[in-house]
Design an enzyme around this catalytic site. Structure first.
Site, PDB file in Angstrom:
ATOM      1  N   GLU A  47       0.822  -1.219   0.000  1.00  0.00           N
ATOM      2  CA  GLU A  47       0.000   0.000   0.000  1.00  0.00           C
ATOM      3  C   GLU A  47       0.852   1.265   0.000  1.00  0.00           C
ATOM      4  OE1 GLU A  47      -2.845  -0.334   3.271  1.00  0.00           O
ATOM      5  OE2 GLU A  47      -4.284  -1.205   1.889  1.00  0.00           O
ATOM      6  N   ASP A  76      -8.915  -8.524   3.291  1.00  0.00           N
ATOM      7  CA  ASP A  76      -8.699  -7.502   4.311  1.00  0.00           C
ATOM      8  C   ASP A  76      -9.796  -7.447   5.367  1.00  0.00           C
ATOM      9  OD1 ASP A  76      -7.723  -5.403   5.696  1.00  0.00           O
ATOM     10  OD2 ASP A  76      -8.067  -3.887   4.166  1.00  0.00           O
ATOM     11  N   GLU A 101     -13.188  -2.076  11.892  1.00  0.00           N
ATOM     12  CA  GLU A 101     -13.080  -1.259  10.674  1.00  0.00           C
ATOM     13  C   GLU A 101     -14.184  -1.605   9.683  1.00  0.00           C
ATOM     14  OE1 GLU A 101      -9.322  -1.608   8.598  1.00  0.00           O
ATOM     15  OE2 GLU A 101     -10.061  -0.488   6.874  1.00  0.00           O
TER      16      GLU A 101
HETATM   17  C1  BDP Z   1      -6.550  -1.881   5.897  1.00  0.00           C
HETATM   18  C2  BDP Z   1      -6.805  -0.532   6.471  1.00  0.00           C
HETATM   19  C3  BDP Z   1      -5.611   0.371   6.451  1.00  0.00           C
HETATM   20  C4  BDP Z   1      -4.394  -0.344   6.995  1.00  0.00           C
HETATM   21  C5  BDP Z   1      -4.179  -1.622   6.207  1.00  0.00           C
HETATM   22  C6  BDP Z   1      -3.080  -2.490   6.802  1.00  0.00           C
HETATM   23  O1  BDP Z   1      -7.861   0.048   5.760  1.00  0.00           O
HETATM   24  O2  BDP Z   1      -5.925   1.498   7.216  1.00  0.00           O
HETATM   25  O3  BDP Z   1      -3.274   0.444   6.946  1.00  0.00           O
HETATM   26  O4  BDP Z   1      -5.315  -2.418   6.228  1.00  0.00           O
HETATM   27  O5  BDP Z   1      -3.429  -3.452   7.470  1.00  0.00           O
HETATM   28  O6  BDP Z   1      -7.486  -2.727   6.497  1.00  0.00           O
HETATM   29  O7  BDP Z   1      -1.910  -2.237   6.593  1.00  0.00           O
END
Ligand code: BDP
Length: 697
Positions: free
Chosen positions: A269, A342, A370
């Site tokens: 990411e 996720d 979340e």
């Molecule tokens: C996702 C979230 C994000 C996190 C990412 C992670 O939306 O905020 O940074 O995972 O786990 O679920 O690195």
């Protein structure tokens, strides 16, 4: 204001403060008790044993005037932190084992379980909370106020008395359920965390947490050597970079000799990582592991990696990590999210579990909600985690559950661990929603013993949190009558908890649908989200693939073939639309709208009934909770009641949004025995796109 008015308002202020403090939820499952006297005998003294003694004195509910003995002596069958409870007291290998035994003993006294002849050893060695807390005090995906550890503004690094008190309370709560590690900052890490002012604060936190047996860890940014070290590169094979990390690790351990190690989100990411320098995850992880090794530190290296390629996002972690099996140092552990995408309300387990056979691997769960309604929706998550831990990977034959592939029983793992992304913050009740405390509790209990059932954990938590043991028995509007309490409160509320996660799946994403949230906030529905310029794998259209023929993501050999990553017979089971479990059907298949489901209904009808069932379940939760009123103090009662009302309104929005939107493709009426939508699709599109859904608040 005259004197009379002033004193009346002061009186009311004090009065309400007293009432509020009585049950603002701050004591979580460790309610104050009317303790009896106990004589605690211990062969030695230590800060940890003193805590154990205090707990026994404050919470003893056994025979008045009893004597109990705390014995620390070597016993191999107890592993590191296990303990034995018997008539005389508690025996353990370590002082910490005694503390865990103490909390277990007190818990059993309150819940009415037997306190003799119990042997308990943890399923995982490291039981860790990952805090996604930023140095400025905000929390990524936090819904319960700002950080417990970091503050905003001038003097933010000064440690105050109230910081210390808070960290102590936090440590005690964690120790009470066996949690023994805290990663203090966000995986999207600021490099500043490794600078001296922050490290001093980490030391201060660690000093408070130490007697409770909690190690501190930090998330690090892979490019720190260039960002704060002035180096030209952060290439893990560069000798200056290697030296920089060695020096940094030495600096940390000089301050904090029992520091735990690093958690790393790299090449994921947009975060920097070894791949930026043409190196592999193993090169990056091993370089850090070598620096930490002399101090017994560990590296938790995350497998949450995906990039905007054409490959199905669900496949990417496996694609990158499976070929590296066996290449990691023995103080590296790969941290893998439960599902391949996720933390969705329901995902199949990640195929990496069981597939990495020569590499230590640990589950990452998300305690903070979340994707399950933040701190507004009531979602008890133990059933979701149990479903995951009990999934059979078949990697070493039938019965190779995820739990067994990670707890050291199937593979010779030197390190075993499990992590949960914390749901804590500065809110009085720590977690925003009172029932979200049950997830903190359940995470700790399952990390300690993954064989506990969701029901047992809910039962314990309800008895401890709302039970008749607390000093504030006047919470109750009725005299305490155990049978009535069980029938009118414990059993229905427990059932509500047990049903709550599936209710969310039903009204948000049934039958294997996933990631159809409105963007960013991940709270309200956004199945329509898919602007032309957006990254495809960040849109809902990518995940549900609805068209005039059907709906769902084809991950079989006719589609992305993600199923190849699963072991047989699971692979074939998922590949075949007839044998694929219906609760993940649309995860693996693009299914025609008129496909006949096991119930005899068409897929479209089944989808409609799931959404409707979800709404009805929440309506039932409201009734259960309203009836529980006589058994709950006012503050917690109204908090949960208000949130359930909002959850019910939100569930209707989810149902209306998804059914009206998908109907544009299915072109079929919503079955007429289902309540008609209350909203127009166009209104929902506008309202839920702009902000987290807070429809009509
Ligand atoms: C996702 C979230 C994000 C996190 C990412 C992670 O939306 O905020 O940074 O995972 O786990 O679920 O690195």
């Amino acid at each position: 204001m005259n004197h009379l008015k002033l004193s009346t308002s002061l009186f009311f202020l004090l009065f309400s403060l007293l009432i509020l403090n009585a049950q603002n939820g701050h004591n979580v499952w460790l309610q104050n008790k009317k303790a009896k006297t106990v004589n605690v005998v211990s062969s030695k003294e230590s800060p940890t044993l003193n805590i154990a003694k205090n707990e026994l004195n404050q919470g003893w509910l056994g025979t008045d005037g009893a004597t109990i003995t705390l014995t620390v002596k070597r016993n191999k069958s107890l592993k590191q932190d296990g303990f034995i409870l018997n008539e005389n007291g508690i025996t353990a290998n370590t002082d910490l084992g005694i503390l865990y035994g103490t909390f277990e003993l007190l818990r059993r006294q309150q819940t009415g379980e037997s306190t003799s002849n119990a042997l308990s050893i943890p399923s995982y060695d490291q039981r860790i909370l990952n805090h996604w807390d930023n140095p400025n005090g905000s929390i990524e995906r936090g819904y319960a106020g700002n950080s417990l550890f970091w503050r905003y503004g001038k003097d933010s690094l000064t440690v105050t008395d109230s910081d210390i008190k808070l960290w102590q309370e936090y440590a005690r709560i964690n120790a009470s359920v066996g949690i023994n590690g805290s990663v203090l900052n966000n995986v999207n890490a600021s490099p500043m965390i490794l600078t001296s002012g922050y490290l001093q604060r980490v030391k201060a936190i660690n000093d408070v947490l130490r007697p409770y047996g909690i190690k501190t860890f930090l998330s690090i940014k892979f490019s720190s050597p260039s960002l704060i070290g002035g180096l030209e590169t952060s290439d893990p094979l560069d000798k200056n970079v290697i030296k920089w990390w060695r020096d940094k690790v030495k600096e940390i351990y000089t301050l904090i000799p029992d520091f735990g190690g690093f958690l790393v989100k790299a090449s994921s990411e947009g975060q920097p990582g070894p791949q930026d320098y043409g190196r592999s995850h193993a090169d990056g992880a091993n370089m850090l592991a070598d620096a930490l090794k002399p101090y017994n530190g560990i590296v938790m290296w995350r497998a949450f990696v995906y990039s905007p390629t054409d490959e199905d996002r669900a496949k990417q972690a496996y694609t990158e990590f499976a070929p590296l099996d066996g290449e990691f140092r023995d103080n590296v552990i790969i941290q893998v999210k439960n599902g391949p995408i996720d933390f969705q309300p329901r995902e199949p387990f990640s195929p990496l579990f069981g597939a990495l056979k020569e590499t230590a691997i640990m589950p990452e769960l998300q305690i903070t909600q979340e994707y399950l309604g933040h701190s507004t929706h009531l979602a008890y998550l133990a059933p979701m985690w149990k479903e995951f831990l009990e999934s059979d990977t078949y990697q070493e034959g039938e019965g190779s559950t995820v739990a067994k592939t990670t707890d050291g029983s199937l593979f010779d793992q030197k390190l075993t661990a499990i992590a949960g992304v914390a749901n804590t913050g500065l809110d009085d009740n720590w977690t925003g929603h009172t029932f979200a405390q049950s997830n903190w509790y359940a995470f700790g209990r399952l990390a300690w013993n993954h064989e506990l059932t969701s029901e047992q954990i809910a039962d314990e938590w309800l008895k401890l949190t709302f039970g008749p043991f607390s000093l504030e028995n006047k919470n109750y509007d009725v005299d305490f009558d155990e049978q009535a309490w069980n029938t009118n409160f414990l059993n229905p509320v427990k059932q509500m908890m047990l049903d709550s996660r599936e209710a969310i799946v039903d009204y948000m994403m049934p039958l294997g649908l996933h990631h159809i949230f409105s963007p960013n906030a991940h709270y309200g529905p956004g199945p329509w989200y898919g602007p032309a310029r957006a990254r495809k794998d960040w849109t809902s259209l990518y995940y549900h693939q609805a068209d005039s023929l059907g709906i769902g993501f084809d991950r079989t050999p006719t589609g992305s073939n993600a199923t190849i990553q699963y072991e047989e017979p699971l692979r074939s089971q998922f590949n075949n639309i007839e044998t694929c479990p219906e609760d993940v059907l649309l995860w693996f298949h693009h299914v025609p709208w008129d496909y006949k489901m096991k119930s005899g209904k068409t897929l479209w009808e089944e989808l409609c009934y799931h959404y409707d069932t979800g709404v009805h379940k929440v309506r039932t939760f409201q009734t259960i909770w309203d009836k529980a009123k006589p058994y709950v103090d006012h503050e917690r009662f109204y908090e949960v009641q208000t949130k359930l009302r909002r959850q019910a309104r939100n569930a209707i929005v989810w149902k209306d949004a998804c059914l009206l939107y998908f109907q544009e493709f299915s072109n079929t009426p919503i079955p007429y025995d289902i309540e008609r939508p209350l909203h127009n699709l166009e209104d929902l599109k506008i309202s839920t796109m702009k902000r987290p859904l807070d429809y009509n608040n």
